[in-house]
Design an enzyme around this catalytic site. Sequence first.
Site, mmCIF file in Angstrom:
data_model
loop_
_atom_site.group_PDB
_atom_site.id
_atom_site.type_symbol
_atom_site.label_atom_id
_atom_site.label_comp_id
_atom_site.label_asym_id
_atom_site.label_seq_id
_atom_site.Cartn_x
_atom_site.Cartn_y
_atom_site.Cartn_z
ATOM 1 N N GLU B 284 -62.939 11.708 -29.314
ATOM 2 C CA GLU B 284 -62.165 10.905 -30.255
ATOM 3 C C GLU B 284 -62.262 11.477 -31.667
ATOM 4 O OE1 GLU B 284 -62.167 6.742 -29.216
ATOM 5 O OE2 GLU B 284 -62.294 6.221 -31.318
ATOM 6 N N GLU B 287 -60.116 14.391 -31.761
ATOM 7 C CA GLU B 287 -58.713 13.945 -31.758
ATOM 8 C C GLU B 287 -58.280 13.492 -33.148
ATOM 9 O OE1 GLU B 287 -58.017 10.594 -29.212
ATOM 10 O OE2 GLU B 287 -55.837 10.677 -29.454
ATOM 11 N N CYS B 311 -61.816 1.883 -27.135
ATOM 12 C CA CYS B 311 -62.963 1.591 -26.268
ATOM 13 C C CYS B 311 -62.917 0.192 -25.697
ATOM 14 C CB CYS B 311 -64.277 1.702 -27.032
ATOM 15 S SG CYS B 311 -64.374 3.153 -28.028
ATOM 16 N N SER B 331 -56.071 6.048 -29.814
ATOM 17 C CA SER B 331 -56.685 7.277 -29.330
ATOM 18 C C SER B 331 -56.407 7.369 -27.842
ATOM 19 C CB SER B 331 -58.198 7.203 -29.568
ATOM 20 O OG SER B 331 -58.844 8.115 -28.715
ATOM 21 N N LYS B 370 -63.520 -5.406 -18.917
ATOM 22 C CA LYS B 370 -63.833 -4.138 -18.239
ATOM 23 C C LYS B 370 -63.504 -4.209 -16.754
ATOM 24 C CE LYS B 370 -65.605 -1.612 -21.577
ATOM 25 N NZ LYS B 370 -64.863 -0.411 -21.994
ATOM 26 N N GLU B 373 -59.972 -3.481 -16.647
ATOM 27 C CA GLU B 373 -59.775 -2.070 -16.991
ATOM 28 C C GLU B 373 -60.055 -1.184 -15.779
ATOM 29 O OE1 GLU B 373 -62.695 -0.186 -19.525
ATOM 30 O OE2 GLU B 373 -61.126 0.835 -20.658
ATOM 31 N N GLU B 378 -54.213 3.416 -14.185
ATOM 32 C CA GLU B 378 -54.476 4.617 -14.990
ATOM 33 C C GLU B 378 -55.874 5.189 -14.713
ATOM 34 O OE1 GLU B 378 -53.578 1.650 -16.218
ATOM 35 O OE2 GLU B 378 -52.050 1.817 -17.795
ATOM 36 N N CYS B 527 -69.221 -5.627 -28.974
ATOM 37 C CA CYS B 527 -69.617 -5.853 -27.576
ATOM 38 C C CYS B 527 -70.842 -6.747 -27.436
ATOM 39 C CB CYS B 527 -69.884 -4.531 -26.889
ATOM 40 S SG CYS B 527 -68.483 -3.412 -27.011
#
Lengths: 386, 597
Positions: B284, B287, B311, B331, B370, B373, B378, B527
């Site tokens: 990142e 990037e 994230c 990102s 999560k 996710e 993907e 988190c």
Amino acid sequence: MTKNKLKRIDLIFHEDCECRQVLEKTFSRSNDEIINDILESGLKGRGGAGFPTGLKWKFTAEQPADERFVICNADEGEPGTFKDREILFKVPSKVFSGMAVCAKVIGAKKGYIYLRGEYRFLLPELQKALGAFHRDIKDLIDFEIIIQMGSGAYICGEESALFESMEGKRGEPRNKPPYPTISGFKDKPTVINNVETLVYAFMICKHGPLSFKELGTSDSRGSKVFSVSGDTPIAGIYELELGMSLEHFVEEFGDGDTKAVQVGGAAGFCVPRKKLKETIIGFEGVPTGGSMKVFNSSRSMYNVLHNYLEFFEEESCGQCTPCRVGCQQLLKGIEAVKKGEKKAIYLDQLLKLSETMKLASKCGLGQSVANSFSSIVDNFREEMIY
Amino acid sequence: MAKNIKLKIDGVDVQVEDGKTVLDAARAINVHIPTLCYHEDLCVAGNCRVCVVEVTGAKALVASCAMPATDGMDVLTNSLKVRAARKNIIELLLSEHNADCTMCYKNKKCELQDLASEYKTSGEQLFIDLVPLKDYTIDNFSPSIIKDDSKCIRCQRCVRTCEELQHVSALGVAYKGDKMKISTFFENPMYDVVCTNCGQCINRCPTGSLIERNYVDEVWDAIYDEKKHVVVQTAPATRVALGEDLGFEAGHVVTGKMVSALKRVGFDSVLDTDFSADLTIMEEGTELLTRLKKALVDKDPTVKLPMATSCSPGWIKFIEHTFPEYLDNLSTCKSPQQMFGALAKTYYAKKRDIDPADIVSVSIMPCTAKKFEADRPEMRSSGYKDVDYVLTTRELARMIKQAGLDFLSLPEENYDSIMGESTGAAVIFGATGGVMEAALRTAYEIVTGREVPFENLNITPVRGMDGVKEVTVKIEGTLPDWNFLEGAELKTVTAHGLTNAKYVMERVKSGEADYHFIEIMACPGGCIGGGGQPIPTNMEIRKKRTEAIYMEDTGKPIRKSHENPEVVAIYKEFLGEPLSHKSHELLHTHYKARQRY
């Protein structure tokens, strides 16, 4: 039967309205003078709760703010009341004028009429009358009235739920305090009055406080518009002096076989025949927003209560526990007793529950369910069981 | 100045600041008034009525959570009147609640159950059981959240959480009276509305009405399957919160004990998401610098700035729904969990010579999003489902209890290798501002060859509980390759909680703010305040967890991601360099726009 006819009053519907002249006269006086007149008259809110109107105006006027509102509560939803509809239909300019007087006193530039969803049919005529009124008073005061439609929820007649609804939110009552005089519509100081209250306030400006004060009793000054329905040969709308006994009322409006009168709608009290004499209609006795429902001996009071409880079960906003679950339990409870699934003594449990609802509900809806529940169960217990 | 209000509670004089409630006043003198709809993080609702008290002179009882304390008030919190009402109210709630406690996921963790055990003295139900009369539904379509209306007590904590803290409003109130319920847009299932799966509602639900979908049994099955090699990764924030469910005070770091427990539970390899957090910084950070170069030097108009972190899966779903036009600003890096997953079944499998088909990849996360996710289409770049099961911190605590381990007396153990090495920069991913700080530590050093100009590498302005933290870093003394950044001011903003995220994005959208780099975490505090963390949560607990995170950072021998030896090794052996072809294949992805409702 009609030998001692109750005195008829003709303030509200009397078509004497030269609103502009009265407003001109009123606006020439100071705000303090106007508030003092309203206070002096003893006018209390005609929606049923009976808060002194002059005080409401005074508190709102005194609350520092950049904006204040006056709202006419025309969400007339109490079962058995239909007098605001008639007032708005027959003398809308008196309602507008009452709002304009209030607006001057509290310094509001905008007023709203929150019109019951089911009264949409009044809207075209009301808008027409409102247009004429705006033109008529344009040079007197910078004040605009907007009509906002409700959508049919009973709870939105509760003032803070009404504000929420007007703000585009779900119509649920707020926590109080703060009261509307401090934080109402859009969190600004707000006067919210019943349709009838505003007209009376205006009539007090016209005739002065004394003629109003002469009517009624020390706790309940003036007159009041009643919606009379049920087992009566002469159902309709009557403007009567406050403070009469229910016995006199029944003598005139009953059908000769009156068993009970429900005063104040589903949220009000049921008065049985044996208590008619001692019961005064007014704030010292049983207050009412106008609904007077007469029942004769052909009526089952179980069915009456069942009907009210079905109404409350559906019309509770569902927000607070005592009201949401309490209404369901009262309804299911009397059903269970009737069917014999619960013993008659369970009614006492339910009476205690209704007391909790009265003490602990968030708003007037839940608090007032106990009125009809306990007055019907206490007075007609045998009808609940057999 | 706040003036002092003097009142009496149960005969005891108490003084509080103006604006405090009767409940505050009672708490100030340790008088316990029960509550249900009240939550420190949320606005006052005053709708459960459990906290009613008697104010002398008042006709009705008042809700202490909503009643301002006023001078001269005389309050009784336990009078006969109050007790009778409170008992009735609790009975009412129970009559509407599906009290199948022994079968409930929240058994012994339920606030209604606690109240019932305090107030119920007879075994009989006072009122008629309404549950069989209702048409309750369970929404278990979401991979993250299960919503069981039969256990709902309509306190609306979830509604307020979703609306106030997250500005998502996936949950709202529908219908009225006896039909009133908490529902979604057109009563669609949770997976089919704007819900971000952040799980903040779960953290605040007093009963078992909102819970995470749990995969504990599936993980046990995998562990006991001889053919499977089960790897587990643990997110940075789990180690500062797990202890709360296992007998420790909030803010206790339990990394070593957690590793020890995971090994005893039977995972074949206990690894650290910190490793892939460091990897995320490499990818990142590079990037960001690449985007800056393209924008400033190549004047490439297609480059999207500001660049936003990716994230937090709650944030990803939020932007997909709410700001889809900014998806290219994200990102392209996957989250550390998903980078780890992709590598577990490629790099790790190869190094350890295991068939990736036999690897079961489990992650322990402070997060319910999560779970969603890991289920995304993907996230299958290894050729398999990169992460098979996601467990919340709470679920891990449950597994540890099921395994019969005495967590307090467990020894401290170290993570396995490979992919178990961590740095201070990775640990702080768990707190708001952590990714920003870690990225700056590395990026600044890449550009200037020197450490970030903050004492002890502690970039304190990006830390803490302020909702939106704007920090500008001036870049000076660049290395020759990065000359174009000489004197540039890197404008950053860090936000946590989606309400703050929305505020930041609105500012970007209106052009009021010209940031280069945005860090957003969906949950309050980052988190550490995640939807999968131990319950209860409040500001005090979140602060303690955050302190623990930074303590862990300070104690690490290596505190910069690019110095993580395993990260250095993986680039040398496997990935090549940041943003390489291989990296793109495994560690980067793109997201798609979703419906607004």
